[in-house]
Design a protein around this motif. Structure first.
Motif, PDB file in Angstrom:
ATOM      1  N   LEU A 158      20.062  20.241  67.809  1.00  0.00           N
ATOM      2  CA  LEU A 158      19.813  19.551  67.075  1.00  0.00           C
ATOM      3  C   LEU A 158      20.784  19.594  65.801  1.00  0.00           C
ATOM      4  CD1 LEU A 158      19.616  16.517  66.758  1.00  0.00           C
ATOM      5  CD2 LEU A 158      18.063  16.844  65.989  1.00  0.00           C
ATOM      6  N   ASP A 159      21.667  19.470  65.308  1.00  0.00           N
ATOM      7  CA  ASP A 159      22.800  19.046  64.520  1.00  0.00           C
ATOM      8  C   ASP A 159      22.086  17.660  63.791  1.00  0.00           C
ATOM      9  OD1 ASP A 159      23.738  19.597  62.084  1.00  0.00           O
ATOM     10  OD2 ASP A 159      25.756  20.015  62.915  1.00  0.00           O
ATOM     11  N   PHE A 160      21.212  17.401  62.921  1.00  0.00           N
ATOM     12  CA  PHE A 160      20.752  15.897  62.154  1.00  0.00           C
ATOM     13  C   PHE A 160      21.517  15.688  61.360  1.00  0.00           C
ATOM     14  CE2 PHE A 160      18.823  12.783  59.878  1.00  0.00           C
ATOM     15  CZ  PHE A 160      18.079  12.195  61.343  1.00  0.00           C
ATOM     16  N   GLY A 161      22.574  14.723  61.222  1.00  0.00           N
ATOM     17  CA  GLY A 161      23.569  14.452  59.402  1.00  0.00           C
ATOM     18  C   GLY A 161      23.971  15.131  59.766  1.00  0.00           C
ATOM     19  N   LEU A 205      14.856   6.813  61.045  1.00  0.00           N
ATOM     20  CA  LEU A 205      14.150   8.364  61.808  1.00  0.00           C
ATOM     21  C   LEU A 205      13.731   9.399  63.095  1.00  0.00           C
ATOM     22  CD1 LEU A 205      13.763   8.828  57.762  1.00  0.00           C
ATOM     23  CD2 LEU A 205      15.305   9.519  58.731  1.00  0.00           C
ATOM     24  N   LYS A 206      13.211   7.852  63.035  1.00  0.00           N
ATOM     25  CA  LYS A 206      12.833   8.154  65.128  1.00  0.00           C
ATOM     26  C   LYS A 206      13.995   9.064  65.329  1.00  0.00           C
ATOM     27  CE  LYS A 206       9.855   7.582  68.420  1.00  0.00           C
ATOM     28  NZ  LYS A 206       9.460   9.309  68.247  1.00  0.00           N
ATOM     29  N   GLU A 243      11.025   9.082  53.672  1.00  0.00           N
ATOM     30  CA  GLU A 243      11.508   9.538  54.758  1.00  0.00           C
ATOM     31  C   GLU A 243      11.777  10.793  54.912  1.00  0.00           C
ATOM     32  OE1 GLU A 243      15.049   6.156  53.721  1.00  0.00           O
ATOM     33  OE2 GLU A 243      15.199   7.948  52.819  1.00  0.00           O
ATOM     34  N   ARG A 244      11.376  11.852  54.032  1.00  0.00           N
ATOM     35  CA  ARG A 244      11.049  13.443  54.311  1.00  0.00           C
ATOM     36  C   ARG A 244      10.682  13.684  55.118  1.00  0.00           C
ATOM     37  NH1 ARG A 244      13.351  13.107  48.963  1.00  0.00           N
ATOM     38  NH2 ARG A 244      11.635  14.408  47.914  1.00  0.00           N
ATOM     39  N   LYS A 270       8.653  11.568  57.307  1.00  0.00           N
ATOM     40  CA  LYS A 270       9.189  11.374  58.862  1.00  0.00           C
ATOM     41  C   LYS A 270      10.178  11.859  59.405  1.00  0.00           C
ATOM     42  CE  LYS A 270       8.441   6.263  58.294  1.00  0.00           C
ATOM     43  NZ  LYS A 270      10.059   4.931  57.854  1.00  0.00           N
ATOM     44  N   ILE A 271      11.545  12.626  58.744  1.00  0.00           N
ATOM     45  CA  ILE A 271      12.123  13.802  59.154  1.00  0.00           C
ATOM     46  C   ILE A 271      11.093  14.713  59.813  1.00  0.00           C
ATOM     47  CG2 ILE A 271      13.740  14.481  57.744  1.00  0.00           C
ATOM     48  CD1 ILE A 271      14.971  13.266  60.501  1.00  0.00           C
ATOM     49  N   TYR A 272      10.661  15.262  58.998  1.00  0.00           N
ATOM     50  CA  TYR A 272       9.208  16.556  59.059  1.00  0.00           C
ATOM     51  C   TYR A 272       8.783  16.890  60.294  1.00  0.00           C
ATOM     52  CZ  TYR A 272      10.628  17.923  54.228  1.00  0.00           C
ATOM     53  OH  TYR A 272      11.577  17.701  53.292  1.00  0.00           O
ATOM     54  N   ASP A 273       8.049  15.593  60.388  1.00  0.00           N
ATOM     55  CA  ASP A 273       7.306  15.294  61.744  1.00  0.00           C
ATOM     56  C   ASP A 273       8.348  15.021  62.401  1.00  0.00           C
ATOM     57  OD1 ASP A 273       5.435  14.854  60.010  1.00  0.00           O
ATOM     58  OD2 ASP A 273       5.081  12.594  60.038  1.00  0.00           O
ATOM     59  N   GLU A 274       9.188  15.006  63.199  1.00  0.00           N
ATOM     60  CA  GLU A 274      10.038  14.307  64.011  1.00  0.00           C
ATOM     61  C   GLU A 274      10.595  15.768  64.550  1.00  0.00           C
ATOM     62  OE1 GLU A 274       9.544  11.582  65.390  1.00  0.00           O
ATOM     63  OE2 GLU A 274      11.178  11.008  66.342  1.00  0.00           O
ATOM     64  N   VAL A 275      10.687  16.644  63.156  1.00  0.00           N
ATOM     65  CA  VAL A 275      11.165  17.801  64.063  1.00  0.00           C
ATOM     66  C   VAL A 275      10.709  18.908  64.029  1.00  0.00           C
ATOM     67  CG1 VAL A 275      12.639  19.779  62.870  1.00  0.00           C
ATOM     68  CG2 VAL A 275      12.876  17.678  61.993  1.00  0.00           C
TER      69      VAL A 275
END
Ligand SMILES: C[S@@+](CC[C@H](N)C(=O)[O-])C[C@H]1O[C@@H](n2cnc3c(N)ncnc32)[C@H](O)[C@@H]1O
Length: 193
Positions: free
Chosen positions: A29-32, A86-87, A111-112, A114-119
């Motif tokens: 996954l390449d996020f952003g 960020l989901k 937000e950071r 949230k993104i770490y949790d999703e990753v």
């Protein structure tokens, strides 16, 4: 003369991703992802049996990426549209590697997290999370990363059940030009640690 991005896409990008640990057949996954300076080399490296999900809130950038993928004949790039939420629309433990390159400065501390949790949720237990934290205080300070240094980013990611396996300082592409930067490689702590 060939510009930096063309040189990178032709050969060096793939070598860079191989050096950080990406292998043939993997799901990335390449996020952003932007216009795909890392997505395209990843698609080349993982090959037909692999897959690269590309997420960006900038539709123009995603379109440009898909035009490049098409013209290069890559059918393994899957764009995921988002309005910036960020989901991540991927299954638990379904991805081998997540790239978060030059994106963290867009996100505030909540937000950071949230993104770490999703990753963490979407990464396989033996997968890895690769971060290029550009725009720290001593490295072109910008937006949410102004005033932060590398150690602070490492600390906040470690708080979210990751451990740091390696840190590289490498030549890489930033926007349209070659640069050098830190690439952080995190893995998931085992549940219960
Ligand atoms: C500076 S570019 C980096 C592009 C690419 N990762 C690279 O290193 O070449 C940052 C990208 O992150 C995207 N981005 C920032 N926040 C985002 C979010 N919440 N969801 C999706 N994309 C986001 C922006 O639209 C932009 O294309």
């Amino acid at each position: 003369m060939e510009n930096d991005v063309k040189k990178w896409l032709r050969r060096e990008g793939e070598t860079f991703l191989k050096d950080i640990g990406i292998r043939k057949g993997q799901t990335i996954l390449d996020f952003g992802c932007g216009v795909g300076n890392y997505t395209i080399p990843a698609a080349k490296l993982v090959g037909k049996k692999g897959k690269v999900y590309a997420i960006d809130k900038d539709m123009g950038a995603l379109q440009q990426l898909m035009q490049t993928a098409e013209s290069e004949g890559f059918k393994n790039v899957m764009p995921i549209k988002t309005s910036g939420g960020l989901k991540i629309n991927l299954e638990n433990e379904s991805v081998d590697v997540v790239l978060l390159y030059d994106v963290l400065h867009y996100m505030d501390v909540k937000e950071r997290k949230k993104i770490y949790d999703e990753v963490y949720r979407i990464l396989k237990s033996d997968g890895f999370f690769s971060v290029y934290p550009k725009h720290l205080e001593s490295n072109g300070a910008l937006w949410n990363l102004s005033g932060m240094e590398l150690e602070a980013i490492i600390k906040e990611i470690k708080r979210e059940k990751f451990y740091i396996e390696r840190q590289f300082f490498k030549r890489l592409i930033h926007d349209d030009n070659y640069d050098r930067g830190y690439i952080l490689k995190f893995k998931k702590e085992r549940e219960g640690n």
